[in-house]
Design a protein around this motif. Structure first.
Motif, PDB file in Angstrom:
ATOM      1  N   VAL A 153      21.737 101.001 -41.948  1.00 25.48           N
ATOM      2  CA  VAL A 153      21.467  99.790 -41.177  1.00 25.48           C
ATOM      3  C   VAL A 153      20.044  99.821 -40.628  1.00 25.48           C
ATOM      4  O   VAL A 153      19.605 100.840 -40.095  1.00 25.48           O
ATOM      5  N   LEU A 154      19.348  98.706 -40.760  1.00 20.64           N
ATOM      6  CA  LEU A 154      18.046  98.543 -40.143  1.00 20.64           C
ATOM      7  C   LEU A 154      18.188  97.509 -39.036  1.00 20.64           C
ATOM      8  O   LEU A 154      18.556  96.354 -39.304  1.00 20.64           O
ATOM      9  N   VAL A 155      17.984  97.935 -37.797  1.00 21.85           N
ATOM     10  CA  VAL A 155      18.000  97.022 -36.655  1.00 21.85           C
ATOM     11  C   VAL A 155      16.543  96.703 -36.355  1.00 21.85           C
ATOM     12  O   VAL A 155      15.754  97.600 -36.054  1.00 21.85           O
ATOM     13  N   ASN A 156      16.192  95.427 -36.491  1.00 23.67           N
ATOM     14  CA  ASN A 156      14.805  94.990 -36.380  1.00 23.67           C
ATOM     15  C   ASN A 156      14.634  94.108 -35.151  1.00 23.67           C
ATOM     16  O   ASN A 156      15.203  93.016 -35.087  1.00 23.67           O
ATOM     17  N   PHE A 157      13.867  94.597 -34.162  1.00 20.91           N
ATOM     18  CA  PHE A 157      13.548  93.799 -32.984  1.00 20.91           C
ATOM     19  C   PHE A 157      12.286  92.999 -33.299  1.00 20.91           C
ATOM     20  O   PHE A 157      11.276  93.564 -33.727  1.00 20.91           O
ATOM     21  N   TRP A 158      12.355  91.686 -33.121  1.00 22.99           N
ATOM     22  CA  TRP A 158      11.270  90.797 -33.528  1.00 22.99           C
ATOM     23  C   TRP A 158      11.178  89.606 -32.593  1.00 22.99           C
ATOM     24  O   TRP A 158      12.027  89.418 -31.724  1.00 22.99           O
ATOM     25  N   ALA A 159      10.127  88.803 -32.798  1.00 24.26           N
ATOM     26  CA  ALA A 159       9.948  87.573 -32.015  1.00 24.26           C
ATOM     27  C   ALA A 159       9.277  86.529 -32.902  1.00 24.26           C
ATOM     28  O   ALA A 159       8.510  86.868 -33.805  1.00 24.26           O
ATOM     29  N   THR A 160       9.562  85.273 -32.626  1.00 20.50           N
ATOM     30  CA  THR A 160       9.005  84.194 -33.449  1.00 20.50           C
ATOM     31  C   THR A 160       7.499  84.020 -33.250  1.00 20.50           C
ATOM     32  O   THR A 160       6.838  83.423 -34.087  1.00 20.50           O
ATOM     33  N   ASP A 161       6.961  84.552 -32.145  1.00 16.01           N
ATOM     34  CA  ASP A 161       5.519  84.431 -31.895  1.00 16.01           C
ATOM     35  C   ASP A 161       4.758  85.719 -32.194  1.00 16.01           C
ATOM     36  O   ASP A 161       3.602  85.877 -31.812  1.00 16.01           O
ATOM     37  N   CYS A 162       5.389  86.631 -32.910  1.00 18.39           N
ATOM     38  CA  CYS A 162       4.802  87.933 -33.231  1.00 18.39           C
ATOM     39  C   CYS A 162       4.247  87.884 -34.656  1.00 18.39           C
ATOM     40  O   CYS A 162       5.016  87.781 -35.610  1.00 18.39           O
ATOM     41  N   PRO A 163       2.919  87.946 -34.815  1.00 20.35           N
ATOM     42  CA  PRO A 163       2.325  87.855 -36.155  1.00 20.35           C
ATOM     43  C   PRO A 163       2.837  88.937 -37.120  1.00 20.35           C
ATOM     44  O   PRO A 163       3.105  88.653 -38.292  1.00 20.35           O
ATOM     45  N   GLY A 164       2.984  90.170 -36.639  1.00 17.25           N
ATOM     46  CA  GLY A 164       3.490  91.245 -37.494  1.00 17.25           C
ATOM     47  C   GLY A 164       4.931  91.006 -37.925  1.00 17.25           C
ATOM     48  O   GLY A 164       5.308  91.301 -39.063  1.00 17.25           O
ATOM     49  N   CYS A 165       5.721  90.446 -37.023  1.00 15.11           N
ATOM     50  CA  CYS A 165       7.126  90.148 -37.341  1.00 15.11           C
ATOM     51  C   CYS A 165       7.212  89.089 -38.439  1.00 15.11           C
ATOM     52  O   CYS A 165       7.989  89.221 -39.386  1.00 15.11           O
ATOM     53  N   ILE A 166       6.411  88.049 -38.286  1.00 12.35           N
ATOM     54  CA  ILE A 166       6.410  86.962 -39.257  1.00 12.35           C
ATOM     55  C   ILE A 166       5.892  87.470 -40.606  1.00 12.35           C
ATOM     56  O   ILE A 166       6.431  87.122 -41.664  1.00 12.35           O
ATOM     57  N   TYR A 186      19.060  95.405 -51.797  1.00 14.07           N
ATOM     58  CA  TYR A 186      19.875  96.571 -51.466  1.00 14.07           C
ATOM     59  C   TYR A 186      21.206  96.255 -50.761  1.00 14.07           C
ATOM     60  O   TYR A 186      22.012  97.161 -50.548  1.00 14.07           O
ATOM     61  N   LYS A 187      21.453  95.006 -50.414  1.00 11.68           N
ATOM     62  CA  LYS A 187      22.656  94.694 -49.628  1.00 11.68           C
ATOM     63  C   LYS A 187      23.948  95.078 -50.348  1.00 11.68           C
ATOM     64  O   LYS A 187      24.911  95.491 -49.713  1.00 11.68           O
ATOM     65  N   ASP A 188      23.972  94.972 -51.672  1.00  5.72           N
ATOM     66  CA  ASP A 188      25.187  95.317 -52.412  1.00  5.72           C
ATOM     67  C   ASP A 188      25.353  96.822 -52.600  1.00  5.72           C
ATOM     68  O   ASP A 188      26.350  97.272 -53.145  1.00  5.72           O
ATOM     69  N   LYS A 189      24.366  97.579 -52.176  1.00  7.69           N
ATOM     70  CA  LYS A 189      24.425  99.046 -52.273  1.00  7.69           C
ATOM     71  C   LYS A 189      24.790  99.691 -50.935  1.00  7.69           C
ATOM     72  O   LYS A 189      24.801 100.913 -50.823  1.00  7.69           O
ATOM     73  N   GLY A 190      25.015  98.872 -49.890  1.00  6.31           N
ATOM     74  CA  GLY A 190      25.387  99.433 -48.600  1.00  6.31           C
ATOM     75  C   GLY A 190      24.275  99.386 -47.565  1.00  6.31           C
ATOM     76  O   GLY A 190      24.267 100.173 -46.622  1.00  6.31           O
ATOM     77  N   PHE A 191      23.344  98.440 -47.706  1.00  8.13           N
ATOM     78  CA  PHE A 191      22.253  98.273 -46.749  1.00  8.13           C
ATOM     79  C   PHE A 191      22.510  97.021 -45.928  1.00  8.13           C
ATOM     80  O   PHE A 191      22.868  95.974 -46.464  1.00  8.13           O
ATOM     81  N   GLU A 192      22.346  97.135 -44.627  1.00 11.33           N
ATOM     82  CA  GLU A 192      22.514  95.987 -43.738  1.00 11.33           C
ATOM     83  C   GLU A 192      21.285  95.866 -42.847  1.00 11.33           C
ATOM     84  O   GLU A 192      20.699  96.873 -42.455  1.00 11.33           O
ATOM     85  N   VAL A 193      20.901  94.650 -42.559  1.00 12.49           N
ATOM     86  CA  VAL A 193      19.832  94.360 -41.613  1.00 12.49           C
ATOM     87  C   VAL A 193      20.435  93.535 -40.491  1.00 12.49           C
ATOM     88  O   VAL A 193      21.211  92.608 -40.746  1.00 12.49           O
ATOM     89  N   ILE A 194      20.096  93.895 -39.272  1.00 13.57           N
ATOM     90  CA  ILE A 194      20.453  93.064 -38.120  1.00 13.57           C
ATOM     91  C   ILE A 194      19.139  92.766 -37.407  1.00 13.57           C
ATOM     92  O   ILE A 194      18.455  93.677 -36.927  1.00 13.57           O
ATOM     93  N   ALA A 195      18.752  91.497 -37.406  1.00 12.34           N
ATOM     94  CA  ALA A 195      17.515  91.067 -36.766  1.00 12.34           C
ATOM     95  C   ALA A 195      17.838  90.662 -35.333  1.00 12.34           C
ATOM     96  O   ALA A 195      18.712  89.829 -35.103  1.00 12.34           O
TER      97      ALA A 195
END
Length: 168
Positions: free
Chosen positions: A54-67, A80-89
């Protein structure tokens, strides 16, 4: 203390301390016992993701790096989602909920998106204040990496291939 005893005890103490430090450094911390609530109201206990990377990604809509990293995150998730990878933004508390909803829909984010309205998620992940910040959690629920700044997708894919096998 006698000289002989000192010659034996000091090296033993040093070896013991080094062994303890080595053990401590190899132990990965357990991810917090947290439940995310998606923009759609679905609850996702992080514990329910055990068995996945699992990748937990802390982000913001006004963050240039996030965008900047979002298209790569979408592509990697889709690969990778079908191989067992999950992202939670996880959108930061200072980000307006409507901005997060608009961005998520306009960019068709394919993974769960949560708005950390209370700031509790950021606090539980060692008081995240800088975006983007990502945590990679192994199949046993341990944090194996904390990444501050834009993701290096080449390194991320290498890690995913190691833990999940080649995408294909």
């Amino acid at each position: 203390m006698s000289q002989k005893l000192r010659k034996v005890l000091i090296p033993l103490a040093i070896v013991g301390l080094l062994a303890f430090l080595g053990f401590s450094l190899t132990q990965k911390p357990q991810a917090p016992d947290i439940t995310f609530v998606t923009l759609e109201g679905k609850t996702i206990p992080l514990s329910s993701q055990q068995g996945k990377l699992v990748l937990v990604n802390f982000w913001a809509t006004d963050c240039p790096g996030c965008i900047a990293e979002m298209p790569g995150l979408i592509q990697t998730y889709n690969e990778y989602k079908d191989k067992g990878f999950e992202v939670i933004a996880v959108a930061m508390s200072y980000d307006g909920i409507q901005q997060v909803i608009n961005y998520s829909h306009n960019n068709a984010l394919p993974f769960p998106v949560s708005h950390d309205s209370s700031g509790d998620a950021a606090m539980q992940f060692n008081d995240v204040r800088v975006t983007p910040t990502s945590f990679i959690i192994d199949k046993q629920g341990r944090i194996i990496q904390k990444l501050i700044g834009e993701l290096d997708f080449s390194a991320l894919r290498k890690l995913l291939d190691q833990h999940l096998g080649k995408a294909g």
